[in-house]
Design a protein around this motif. Structure first.
Motif, PDB file in Angstrom:
ATOM      1  N   UNK A 294       9.480 -45.896 -41.345  1.00  0.00           N
ATOM      2  CA  UNK A 294      10.181 -44.923 -40.489  1.00  0.00           C
ATOM      3  C   UNK A 294       9.884 -43.500 -40.952  1.00  0.00           C
ATOM      4  N   UNK A 295      10.029 -43.283 -42.259  1.00  0.00           N
ATOM      5  CA  UNK A 295       9.822 -41.929 -42.785  1.00  0.00           C
ATOM      6  C   UNK A 295       8.395 -41.466 -42.506  1.00  0.00           C
ATOM      7  N   UNK A 296       7.428 -42.390 -42.633  1.00  0.00           N
ATOM      8  CA  UNK A 296       6.028 -42.035 -42.373  1.00  0.00           C
ATOM      9  C   UNK A 296       5.819 -41.632 -40.921  1.00  0.00           C
ATOM     10  N   UNK A 297       6.361 -42.434 -40.013  1.00  0.00           N
ATOM     11  CA  UNK A 297       6.173 -42.154 -38.583  1.00  0.00           C
ATOM     12  C   UNK A 297       6.882 -40.855 -38.195  1.00  0.00           C
ATOM     13  N   UNK A 298       8.077 -40.650 -38.736  1.00  0.00           N
ATOM     14  CA  UNK A 298       8.812 -39.413 -38.425  1.00  0.00           C
ATOM     15  C   UNK A 298       8.054 -38.206 -38.988  1.00  0.00           C
ATOM     16  N   UNK A 299       7.530 -38.363 -40.191  1.00  0.00           N
ATOM     17  CA  UNK A 299       6.770 -37.258 -40.805  1.00  0.00           C
ATOM     18  C   UNK A 299       5.580 -36.869 -39.938  1.00  0.00           C
ATOM     19  N   UNK A 300       4.880 -37.872 -39.405  1.00  0.00           N
ATOM     20  CA  UNK A 300       3.714 -37.579 -38.553  1.00  0.00           C
ATOM     21  C   UNK A 300       4.170 -36.876 -37.272  1.00  0.00           C
ATOM     22  N   UNK A 301       5.296 -37.330 -36.718  1.00  0.00           N
ATOM     23  CA  UNK A 301       5.823 -36.693 -35.496  1.00  0.00           C
ATOM     24  C   UNK A 301       6.176 -35.223 -35.786  1.00  0.00           C
ATOM     25  N   UNK A 302       6.796 -34.999 -36.934  1.00  0.00           N
ATOM     26  CA  UNK A 302       7.219 -33.632 -37.284  1.00  0.00           C
ATOM     27  C   UNK A 302       5.993 -32.736 -37.488  1.00  0.00           C
ATOM     28  N   UNK A 303       5.006 -33.237 -38.206  1.00  0.00           N
ATOM     29  CA  UNK A 303       3.790 -32.432 -38.432  1.00  0.00           C
ATOM     30  C   UNK A 303       3.171 -32.033 -37.102  1.00  0.00           C
ATOM     31  N   UNK A 304       3.079 -33.006 -36.204  1.00  0.00           N
ATOM     32  CA  UNK A 304       2.455 -32.734 -34.901  1.00  0.00           C
ATOM     33  C   UNK A 304       3.288 -31.719 -34.117  1.00  0.00           C
ATOM     34  N   UNK A 305       4.617 -31.845 -34.193  1.00  0.00           N
ATOM     35  CA  UNK A 305       5.476 -30.940 -33.412  1.00  0.00           C
ATOM     36  C   UNK A 305       5.421 -29.519 -33.982  1.00  0.00           C
ATOM     37  N   UNK A 306       5.387 -29.380 -35.300  1.00  0.00           N
ATOM     38  CA  UNK A 306       5.225 -28.037 -35.876  1.00  0.00           C
ATOM     39  C   UNK A 306       3.855 -27.458 -35.508  1.00  0.00           C
ATOM     40  N   UNK A 307       2.829 -28.317 -35.539  1.00  0.00           N
ATOM     41  CA  UNK A 307       1.491 -27.853 -35.161  1.00  0.00           C
ATOM     42  C   UNK A 307       1.494 -27.323 -33.732  1.00  0.00           C
ATOM     43  N   UNK A 308       2.159 -28.073 -32.860  1.00  0.00           N
ATOM     44  CA  UNK A 308       2.252 -27.666 -31.453  1.00  0.00           C
ATOM     45  C   UNK A 308       2.972 -26.323 -31.335  1.00  0.00           C
ATOM     46  N   UNK A 309       4.122 -26.223 -32.011  1.00  0.00           N
ATOM     47  CA  UNK A 309       4.947 -25.008 -31.864  1.00  0.00           C
ATOM     48  C   UNK A 309       4.221 -23.784 -32.416  1.00  0.00           C
ATOM     49  N   UNK A 310       3.568 -23.951 -33.544  1.00  0.00           N
ATOM     50  CA  UNK A 310       2.906 -22.800 -34.163  1.00  0.00           C
ATOM     51  C   UNK A 310       1.703 -22.337 -33.329  1.00  0.00           C
ATOM     52  N   UNK A 311       1.010 -23.306 -32.719  1.00  0.00           N
ATOM     53  CA  UNK A 311      -0.194 -22.966 -31.958  1.00  0.00           C
ATOM     54  C   UNK A 311       0.130 -22.489 -30.545  1.00  0.00           C
ATOM     55  N   UNK A 312       1.349 -22.753 -30.084  1.00  0.00           N
ATOM     56  CA  UNK A 312       1.690 -22.438 -28.682  1.00  0.00           C
ATOM     57  C   UNK A 312       1.716 -20.921 -28.471  1.00  0.00           C
ATOM     58  N   UNK A 313       1.421 -20.472 -27.251  1.00  0.00           N
ATOM     59  CA  UNK A 313       1.424 -19.023 -26.981  1.00  0.00           C
ATOM     60  C   UNK A 313       2.836 -18.436 -26.879  1.00  0.00           C
TER      61      UNK A 313
END
Ligand SMILES: Cc1ncc(C[n+]2csc(CCOP(=O)(O)OP(=O)(O)O)c2C)c(N)n1
Length: 326
Positions: A294-313
């Motif tokens: 669970x922690x691994x899957x959540x961590x991957x989701x969080x990384x992807x969501x931060x990546x999205x937010x930081x890269x978004x215009x």
């Protein structure tokens, strides 16, 4: 899986997962806050996850919640979109308020997150309004207002309780008593009586639950929600819990002296997430392999969501005057 167990093993794991996810998301916000790319205040609910998750687990997707400045946990527990939340905190156009609201204005109509508003107690009557709409449309939805102990000192909260009780509205007032309004402890702000005693003055029942025990919160909220859905009117729930970090921001502030390190450590020892993991392990409902996965899957989701937010215009500057009342 034990079919006789209520909740089922899968439901127990889902409750744990939801709490762990909120914890890891807020810890990541805290870890990245010093980068100064999140240009809004953040009121973290680390330590209070069981209240948000237990209460929202009693709700249907079409039920509505309202929240306050400390809204991340409620928004996520009700099913609010993580990428839209982080994009909002980063001030991006893809945020749930188009980047104009920040951390304290989380909305997700699709998930039933009606509003989060940082003017203390101002979202309480919005939940009452949602409940009134359910009643007038003869729908069986329920609204839940999440409020802090400090919100009980605002007149509008009592107007809301009064109106909801008088008209038997399908609303639950869920008080997270974390004992502080910023730096002022509860006993310096209110008379010495249980917060739940306020319900009697408004002619409604009260329930108290250990706010660090997700199953206790779920049980109380299910009872209140069932009453509300059945037309029996509102309930006041009071759940005691504790915010671990400073009122606003990513740090710890016990050195300020408004509360003691010992008090904090006593509550930290009752970590709602770790305690529930231990309980599930004892029950045989979750193995270390389950929780690690669970922690691994959540961590991957969080990384992807931060990546999205930081890269978004960022929002287009030309739209600055849109959605503004003048
Ligand atoms: C009407 C109003 N008064 C004061 C404030 C400043 N303020 C922001 S959060 C807060 C404390 C609220 O305490 P509580 O409702 O218990 O929530 P908690 O922060 O403990 O989660 C205050 C006084 C505000 N935002 N709105």
């Amino acid at each position: 899986m034990n079919p006789a167990r209520e909740p089922s093993d899968q439901e127990l794991r889902d409750l744990y997962r939801a709490m762990l996810r909120i914890r890891l998301i807020e810890e990541e916000i805290a870890a990245r806050y010093a980068e100064q790319e999140m240009r809004c205040p953040v009121h973290l609910s680390v330590g209070q996850e069981a209240a948000a998750v237990g209460a929202c687990a009693a709700l249907r997707p079409a039920d509505q919640i309202t929240s306050s400045h400390r809204c991340h946990g409620h928004y996520l527990a009700k099913g609010g979109d993580l990428r839209a939340m982080l994009a909002e905190i980063y001030g991006k156009a893809a945020g749930c308020c188009g980047g104009r609201g920040g951390s304290m204005h989380l909305f997700d109509p699709d998930a039933g997150v009606l509003a989060s508003v940082p003017i203390v107690a101002s979202s309480v009557p919005l939940a009452v309004g949602a409940a009134l709409a359910f009643q007038q449309r003869a729908e069986d939805g329920v609204a839940v207002a999440f409020l802090g102990d400090g919100s009980l000192e605002e007149g509008v909260t009592h107007e809301s309780l009064n109106f909801a009780s008088r008209f038997h509205l399908p609303v639950v007032f869920f008080v997270e008593n974390n004992f502080f309004s910023v730096y002022t402890p509860l006993d310096q702000r209110q008379p010495a009586r249980p917060l739940a005693a306020l319900a009697a003055a408004h002619g409604m029942p009260a329930l108290e639950a250990d706010g660090n025990d997700v199953l206790a919160v779920l049980k109380a909220t299910k009872e209140a929600v069932a009453d509300a859905r059945a037309g029996a009117g509102p309930t006041l729930i009071v759940a005691e819990t504790y915010r671990w970090r400073e009122h606003c921001g990513p740090n710890y502030d016990n050195d300020l002296g408004y509360r003691t390190e010992d008090e904090f450590l006593a509550w930290k020892a009752r970590d709602p997430v770790a305690a529930f993991a231990a309980r599930l392990s004892e029950l045989g409902a979750m193995t270390d392999t389950d929780s690690d996965a669970m922690a691994g899957a959540i961590g991957a989701e969080i990384d992807a969501a931060f990546g999205f937010a930081k890269a978004a215009p960022f929002p287009d500057g030309a739209t600055a005057a849109e959605r503004v009342y003048a």
